[in-house]
Design an enzyme around this catalytic site. Sequence first.
Site, PDB file in Angstrom:
ATOM      1  CG  LEU A  11       0.096  12.483 -11.543  1.00  0.00           C
ATOM      2  CD1 LEU A  11      -0.196  11.468 -12.650  1.00  0.00           C
ATOM      3  CD2 LEU A  11      -0.069  13.898 -12.079  1.00  0.00           C
ATOM      4  CB  SER A  12      -2.302  10.831  -5.241  1.00  0.00           C
ATOM      5  OG  SER A  12      -3.244  10.600  -4.220  1.00  0.00           O
ATOM      6  N   PRO A  13      -4.887  13.086  -5.765  1.00  0.00           N
ATOM      7  CG  PRO A  13      -7.148  12.707  -6.237  1.00  0.00           C
ATOM      8  CD  PRO A  13      -5.758  12.328  -6.680  1.00  0.00           C
TER       9      PRO A  13
END
Length: 200
Positions: A11-13
């Site tokens: 989920l990490s940008p």
Amino acid sequence: MTRISFYFSTLSPFTYLAATRVEEIAARHGVEIIYKPLDIMAMFGRTGGTPPKDRHPSRQEYRLIELERQAKKLGLPLNLKPAFWPTNPAPSSYAIIAAQNAGGGDLGKLHHAFTRAVWAEDKNIAEDDVIRDCLKSAGFDPALADSGLLTGAETYVQNLEDAVSEGVFGAPFYITSDGAKFWGQDRLEDLDLHLAAPAE
């Protein structure tokens, strides 16, 4: 052989912005990467962090400024308000764990496919079809989406425990086998320099 423990969230940008640069660095230095996807929201709670939605408005605003700035610098498309964020990261993480155990594909392409799906393609990485497409695009058997779920769940939990015990508090986070730590996609150059340095 030196290893890099690569802690990240699908989920990490900022993991998305890291793209496959750690893989390029590892290949250049003959280093193995151990992929350790984890539950970043749970990690925030364990290490004194705050989920983005609960941060002060000024911090939320600057986070978006920095994401846009870094994406432009790296030439990567980025949707600051993705349609499916947050979503359940566990299924995609289990798929990465299964793929790492199975071998035969490109794990760098796989983790980037998941983060790109969230941050550039408005896809829900909790959906089976998206997971299968990401596996296939990285050269893995799409059926891995349905295999090793118990092992995946156990490893996913253990990755969080390992992260907390090793001092990890954000993503992406890189730890070399000699204990050097690097947090963030903007520290990959430092990781490269560390691996290039002669052993003392």
